[in-house]
Scaffold this active site. Structure first.
Site, PDB file in Angstrom:
ATOM      1  CG  HIS A 235      31.325  55.618  50.680  1.00 43.55           C
ATOM      2  ND1 HIS A 235      32.489  55.261  51.566  1.00 43.55           N
ATOM      3  CD2 HIS A 235      30.438  55.579  51.450  1.00 43.55           C
ATOM      4  CE1 HIS A 235      32.387  54.831  52.685  1.00 43.55           C
ATOM      5  NE2 HIS A 235      31.165  55.743  52.600  1.00 43.55           N
TER       6      HIS A 235
ATOM      7  N   GLY B 246      54.448  27.699  48.489  1.00 42.64           N
ATOM      8  CA  GLY B 246      53.793  28.327  46.460  1.00 42.64           C
ATOM      9  C   GLY B 246      52.354  28.690  47.051  1.00 42.64           C
TER      10      GLY B 246
ATOM     11  CB  THR C 158      45.635  21.756  34.316  1.00 39.16           C
ATOM     12  OG1 THR C 158      46.825  21.093  33.494  1.00 39.16           O
ATOM     13  CG2 THR C 158      45.797  21.384  35.982  1.00 39.16           C
ATOM     14  CB  CYS C 159      42.803  26.080  33.592  1.00 44.77           C
ATOM     15  SG  CYS C 159      41.444  27.331  34.343  1.00 44.77           S
TER      16      CYS C 159
ATOM     17  CD  GLU D 293      58.639  27.104  50.045  1.00 43.79           C
ATOM     18  OE1 GLU D 293      60.630  26.923  49.837  1.00 43.79           O
ATOM     19  OE2 GLU D 293      57.593  26.625  49.735  1.00 43.79           O
TER      20      GLU D 293
ATOM     21  CG  LEU E 271      37.090  19.804  24.999  1.00 43.85           C
ATOM     22  CD1 LEU E 271      35.869  20.290  24.399  1.00 43.85           C
ATOM     23  CD2 LEU E 271      37.802  19.963  23.970  1.00 43.85           C
ATOM     24  N   GLY E 272      39.084  21.871  28.671  1.00 49.93           N
ATOM     25  CA  GLY E 272      39.373  22.660  29.646  1.00 49.93           C
ATOM     26  C   GLY E 272      40.868  22.756  30.348  1.00 49.93           C
TER      27      GLY E 272
END
Length: 465
Positions: free
Chosen positions: A444, A185, A42-43, A206, A39-40
């Site tokens: 700030h 990339g 590629t990410c 590249e 589950l999940g």
């Protein structure tokens, strides 16, 4: 053969698929999710999460080497070493916790999860082959395709041996002495920079004339400068020809046509990803396609009634958060809510050094669209928090219509700017104008002050520059 029916059947347990299933379960929709791997997707397993873990480890190690000769902060570290096998175990622990969390959320939402390989019989029927070749057939009212994408392989340089994909690069036991990265990339540069910080000599090849060629040069200039400072060797405007006869170097054709070799212990090929449309019977549905992607409308409906598709399989941008938003939307549409996928903007983040964020239109894109816009940037060299972080490079830039000051885009490059992406996206979704951002009190000292200052500068009265 076992058989049962469900209202929603989701093929693919990545970010889009599992979010769709969880939301559908919350809404009381009988839902089944089929996933052949963990589950999940590629990410969680071999993409977003493990790569950021490795990048963090590389950053921390690089800090210690930076302190080896002393620093302006007064910190001195005599020597440092890294056990990459332990780093990988730490990274894997994060992945395990997150995938376990997804499983728990699916269970809590009442989603039935089946581990197995799905094969589409028709738009209402899917056959699943599980462990031990057991087969079951599931009938559904709605079929959701969330099959994701996979790493593109170069035909003349297939994966294996010294040639690896991002998947293998995310589980190192030792750092190679010499790594060649094919593709500048975001995947190639994120991992190339991490490996350089871990001690490898890194060369990047590249075909285009710039790093991160999908982004405008104003943003990528800072990344190119950083790469040079890190000692990453760039070969731009060059093409890879394959491995040499000894399989220990990459053959490259230069911009002027000459050929040379780059010695390599490992070659990371990062030239993009392709949608996963093969191997599960999709062709039998004869859906309308948009090139290599499944064609969908603004509700993620395909050309077949009650067959839906989301995420990488539907086209660019191939981003986890896009798939998640689409998955949530589909669950709500099935539940009877009126939804359309029409985001004002989808943020894109590169976790390079420095980080890069783009939300909405750049000045060049706005001009190409025929819009009369103003833009202004505020440099981090004038931001107090940046100075305290020893990072004065980069900027925040805003793009807004000249007539009514409606903000149409944000860009930023610098240390930790990924965390500004939420503020950028929210301002576009809410239709903010320069005056809205300029009159909002920003804490700030924070990097976020640069957002306010960029808006004020566009209005002609920046306070700190």
């Amino acid at each position: 053969m076992n058989a049962h029916t469900t209202t929603l059947l989701v093929i693919g347990g990545g970010p889009g698929g599992y979010v769709a299933a969880i939301r559908a379960g919350q809404l009381g929709i009988a839902t089944t999710l089929v996933e052949s791997g963990n589950l999940g997707g590629t990410c969680l397993n071999v993409g977003c999460i493990p790569s950021k873990a490795l990048i963090h480890a590389a950053d921390e190690f690089e800090k210690t080497t930076h302190f080896a000769d002393g620093s302006a902060l007064g910190i001195s570290v005599p020597s440092a070493s890294i056990d990459l096998a332990q780093t990988t175990r730490w990274k894997d622990g994060i992945v395990t916790r997150m995938t376990g969390g997804v499983a728990s959320l699916l269970k809590k939402s009442g989603v039935q999860v089946i581990k197995g390989h799905a094969r589409i019989i028709d738009g209402k029927t899917v056959e699943i082959t599980g462990d031990g070749e057991s087969v079951q057939r599931i009938g559904c009212q709605h079929l959701l395709l969330a099959t994701g994408s996979y790493t593109t392989e170069l035909p003349f340089m297939p994966f294996g041996g010294r040639v690896i994909s991002a998947t293998e690069a995310l589980s190192p036991t030792v750092a190679p002495q010499r790594m060649v990265v094919v593709g500048a990339g975001y995947i190639g540069l994120e991992l190339g920079i991490a490996y350089r910080k871990l001690g490898a000599h890194v060369s990047v090849v590249e075909a285009k004339d710039s790093v991160l060629p999908a982004y405008d040069v104003d943003l990528t200039k800072a990344v190119a400068t950083s790469l040079k400072g890190l000692g990453v060797e760039l070969h731009l405007g060059c093409s890879v020809l394959g491995m040499n006869a000894g399989q220990d170097a990459v053959r490259v054709r230069g911009a002027n046509g000459d050929e040379f070799e780059l010695a390599a212990d490992q070659v990371l090929v990062a030239v993009g990803r392709r949608p996963r449309t093969q191997g599960f019977g999709l062709e039998g549905l004869m859906l309308d396609m948009a090139g290599q992607f499944i064609k969908v409308d603004d509700q993620c409906r395909t050309s077949m009634r009650d067959v839906w598709a989301i995420g990488d399989v539907t086209g660019e941008p191939m981003l986890a958060h896009r798939a998640m938003a689409q998955g949530e939307m589909i669950a709500e549409i099935i539940a009877g809510k009126k939804r359309h996928f029409m985001p004002a903007a989808i943020p894109a983040v590169c976790f390079t050094d420095p980080e890069l964020v783009v939300v909405g239109l750049t000045p060049q894109e706005a001009k190409a669209a025929g819009m009369d816009c103003i833009d202004a940037l505020f440099p981090f060299s004038a931001n107090g928090r940046s100075m305290t972080l020893e990072s004065k490079d980069g900027f925040v830039r805003v793009v807004a219509r000249r007539d009514n000051h409606l903000i149409v885009g944000w860009q930023a490059v610098g240390k930790s700017v990924s965390e500004l992406s939420a503020a950028f996206s929210q301002s576009l979704e809410m239709g903010a104008r320069l005056e809205d951002i300029g009159s909002t009190i920003h804490a700030h000292p924070t990097l976020g002050e640069a957002i306010q200052e960029a808006a004020l500068r566009a209005l002609g009265h920046a306070l700190h520059i």
